[in-house]
Design a protein around this motif. Structure first.
Motif, PDB file in Angstrom:
ATOM      1  N   MET A 166       1.066  -1.261  -0.061  1.00 48.30           N
ATOM      2  CA  MET A 166       0.076   0.208  -0.095  1.00 48.30           C
ATOM      3  C   MET A 166       0.928   1.432   0.155  1.00 48.30           C
ATOM      4  N   ASP A 167       0.387   2.217  -0.549  1.00 48.91           N
ATOM      5  CA  ASP A 167       1.014   3.546  -0.773  1.00 48.91           C
ATOM      6  C   ASP A 167       0.505   4.597   0.281  1.00 48.91           C
ATOM      7  N   TYR A 168       1.516   5.495   0.669  1.00 48.56           N
ATOM      8  CA  TYR A 168       1.134   6.337   2.019  1.00 48.56           C
ATOM      9  C   TYR A 168       1.359   7.663   1.602  1.00 48.56           C
ATOM     10  N   VAL A 169       0.738   8.727   1.827  1.00 44.89           N
ATOM     11  CA  VAL A 169       1.106  10.162   1.880  1.00 44.89           C
ATOM     12  C   VAL A 169       1.345  10.555   3.462  1.00 44.89           C
ATOM     13  N   ILE A 170       2.438  11.116   3.607  1.00 41.16           N
ATOM     14  CA  ILE A 170       2.741  11.449   5.179  1.00 41.16           C
ATOM     15  C   ILE A 170       2.616  13.009   5.148  1.00 41.16           C
ATOM     16  N   ARG A 171       1.717  13.362   6.220  1.00 43.59           N
ATOM     17  CA  ARG A 171       1.412  14.696   5.921  1.00 43.59           C
ATOM     18  C   ARG A 171       1.051  15.444   7.387  1.00 43.59           C
ATOM     19  N   ALA A 172       0.869  16.695   7.640  1.00 40.11           N
ATOM     20  CA  ALA A 172       0.525  17.026   8.667  1.00 40.11           C
ATOM     21  C   ALA A 172      -1.122  17.229   8.455  1.00 40.11           C
ATOM     22  N   VAL A 173      -1.675  17.156   9.699  1.00 42.03           N
ATOM     23  CA  VAL A 173      -3.225  17.343   9.802  1.00 42.03           C
ATOM     24  C   VAL A 173      -3.788  18.668   9.308  1.00 42.03           C
ATOM     25  N   ARG A 174      -4.860  18.556   8.979  1.00 39.88           N
ATOM     26  CA  ARG A 174      -5.597  20.093   8.329  1.00 39.88           C
ATOM     27  C   ARG A 174      -6.635  20.182   9.413  1.00 39.88           C
ATOM     28  N   GLY A 175      -7.163  21.752   9.417  1.00 38.23           N
ATOM     29  CA  GLY A 175      -8.160  22.038  10.473  1.00 38.23           C
ATOM     30  C   GLY A 175      -9.476  21.508  10.592  1.00 38.23           C
ATOM     31  N   ASP A 176      -9.775  21.125   9.206  1.00 45.54           N
ATOM     32  CA  ASP A 176     -11.221  20.467   9.187  1.00 45.54           C
ATOM     33  C   ASP A 176     -11.228  18.797   9.578  1.00 45.54           C
ATOM     34  N   GLU A 177     -10.045  18.341   9.890  1.00 42.49           N
ATOM     35  CA  GLU A 177      -9.716  16.737   9.972  1.00 42.49           C
ATOM     36  C   GLU A 177     -10.052  16.421  11.470  1.00 42.49           C
ATOM     37  N   TRP A 178     -10.708  16.947  12.321  1.00 43.58           N
ATOM     38  CA  TRP A 178     -10.835  16.708  13.666  1.00 43.58           C
ATOM     39  C   TRP A 178     -11.479  15.525  14.019  1.00 43.58           C
ATOM     40  N   ARG A 179     -12.520  15.100  13.085  1.00 45.04           N
ATOM     41  CA  ARG A 179     -13.227  13.802  13.333  1.00 45.04           C
ATOM     42  C   ARG A 179     -12.099  12.434  13.046  1.00 45.04           C
ATOM     43  N   ALA A 215     -10.337  22.037  18.911  1.00 44.63           N
ATOM     44  CA  ALA A 215      -9.391  22.872  19.367  1.00 44.63           C
ATOM     45  C   ALA A 215      -7.937  21.999  19.294  1.00 44.63           C
ATOM     46  N   ARG A 216      -7.877  20.858  19.314  1.00 46.90           N
ATOM     47  CA  ARG A 216      -6.531  20.165  19.447  1.00 46.90           C
ATOM     48  C   ARG A 216      -6.196  19.928  18.185  1.00 46.90           C
ATOM     49  N   THR A 217      -6.926  19.932  17.029  1.00 49.41           N
ATOM     50  CA  THR A 217      -6.499  19.826  15.765  1.00 49.41           C
ATOM     51  C   THR A 217      -6.106  21.051  15.122  1.00 49.41           C
ATOM     52  N   GLU A 218      -6.977  22.105  15.610  1.00 48.89           N
ATOM     53  CA  GLU A 218      -6.479  23.562  15.083  1.00 48.89           C
ATOM     54  C   GLU A 218      -5.140  23.941  15.842  1.00 48.89           C
ATOM     55  N   ARG A 219      -4.739  23.448  17.213  1.00 47.43           N
ATOM     56  CA  ARG A 219      -3.491  23.693  17.520  1.00 47.43           C
ATOM     57  C   ARG A 219      -2.431  23.198  16.909  1.00 47.43           C
ATOM     58  N   SER A 220      -2.440  21.975  16.299  1.00 49.48           N
ATOM     59  CA  SER A 220      -1.620  21.603  15.559  1.00 49.48           C
ATOM     60  C   SER A 220      -1.217  22.153  14.089  1.00 49.48           C
ATOM     61  N   VAL A 221      -2.525  22.614  13.711  1.00 45.42           N
ATOM     62  CA  VAL A 221      -2.494  23.102  12.270  1.00 45.42           C
ATOM     63  C   VAL A 221      -1.524  24.454  12.526  1.00 45.42           C
ATOM     64  N   ARG A 222      -2.035  25.273  13.426  1.00 50.74           N
ATOM     65  CA  ARG A 222      -1.020  26.374  13.571  1.00 50.74           C
ATOM     66  C   ARG A 222       0.347  25.942  13.507  1.00 50.74           C
ATOM     67  N   VAL A 252       0.420  12.133   9.937  1.00 53.26           N
ATOM     68  CA  VAL A 252      -0.528  11.042   9.719  1.00 53.26           C
ATOM     69  C   VAL A 252       0.175  10.310   8.474  1.00 53.26           C
ATOM     70  N   ALA A 253      -0.160   8.928   8.304  1.00 55.49           N
ATOM     71  CA  ALA A 253       0.078   8.347   7.369  1.00 55.49           C
ATOM     72  C   ALA A 253      -1.090   8.061   6.707  1.00 55.49           C
ATOM     73  N   GLU A 254      -1.602   8.538   5.503  1.00 49.62           N
ATOM     74  CA  GLU A 254      -2.816   8.490   4.744  1.00 49.62           C
ATOM     75  C   GLU A 254      -2.472   7.537   3.722  1.00 49.62           C
ATOM     76  N   ALA A 255      -3.399   6.343   3.838  1.00 42.07           N
ATOM     77  CA  ALA A 255      -3.292   5.293   2.707  1.00 42.07           C
ATOM     78  C   ALA A 255      -3.855   5.733   1.491  1.00 42.07           C
ATOM     79  N   VAL A 256      -3.164   5.703   0.443  1.00 40.41           N
ATOM     80  CA  VAL A 256      -3.640   6.035  -1.003  1.00 40.41           C
ATOM     81  C   VAL A 256      -4.224   4.638  -1.684  1.00 40.41           C
ATOM     82  N   PRO A 257      -5.131   4.721  -2.278  1.00 42.46           N
ATOM     83  CA  PRO A 257      -6.250   5.823  -2.444  1.00 42.46           C
ATOM     84  C   PRO A 257      -7.299   5.828  -1.457  1.00 42.46           C
TER      85      PRO A 257
END
Length: 184
Positions: free
Chosen positions: A1-14, A50-57, A65-70
């Motif tokens: 499986m392929d992955y994209v490693i990236r920082a979380v975005r503000g709308d991804e709190w769920r 709030a936790r997600t927003e702090r991480s985004v700043r 996170v490691a996001e599986a593609v696709p």
């Protein structure tokens, strides 16, 4: 499986919440984490937002996170906390110099051994050492969490000799490990 490693975005709190709850359901959770599933599951949505927003700043914390593609499923995560000189860490000790600490490390069982952890750590460490004044990255590992400790050693972390009692079980200790910046 392929992955994209990236920082979380503000709308991804769920997704941040779902990954944390998955981590706390893992059999190794009592060794790896300071929280319980029940306590974390009871937190309101505002906490996760709030936790997600702090991480985004991203000036005092960043979650990778490691996001599986696709599929888009998050198969792992790591949080970097920036600790300022003079502040107290979770053990109550005063931080001597600006540093980063890796916490909330988790890879879903089906993604273990795929290189996801190494890729996430690489992104987290690169970000941390790119911050002005950060001279080391550290983490704590439970004395009985040999699988995690083995990975940390292979990545280049070394024991400092520092240790702290495990919160909630002072008969056990969490050992400090550190990674120094690459030599230029």
């Amino acid at each position: 499986m392929d992955y994209v490693i990236r920082a979380v975005r503000g709308d991804e709190w769920r997704a941040v919440k779902e990954l944390r709850l998955a981590a706390l359901r893992d059999p190794a959770a009592p060794l790896a984490f300071q929280e319980t599933y029940e306590d974390v599951a009871a937190r309101p949505d505002a906490f996760w937002q709030a936790r997600t927003e702090r991480s985004v700043r991203g000036t005092t914390a960043r979650q990778f996170v490691a996001e599986a593609v696709p599929s888009g499923r998050w198969d792992g995560g790591v949080v970097v906390l920036v600790e300022e000189a003079g502040a107290e860490d979770f053990t109550g000790a005063v931080v001597e110099r600006r540093q980063a600490q890796l916490v909330a490390v988790f890879v879903r069982p089906e993604a273990r051994g795929t290189g996801v952890a190494r890729a996430m750590f690489s992104a987290a460490v690169e970000w941390a050492f790119g911050l002005d004044g950060v001279t080391r990255v550290r983490l704590y590992v439970h004395e009985d969490n040999r699988r995690a400790e083995s990975f940390y050693r292979k990545f280049g972390f070394a024991h400092t000799g520092g240790a702290a009692p495990k919160p909630g079980d002072p008969s056990k200790v969490e050992r400090e490990m550190e990674l120094k910046p690459p030599q230029e």
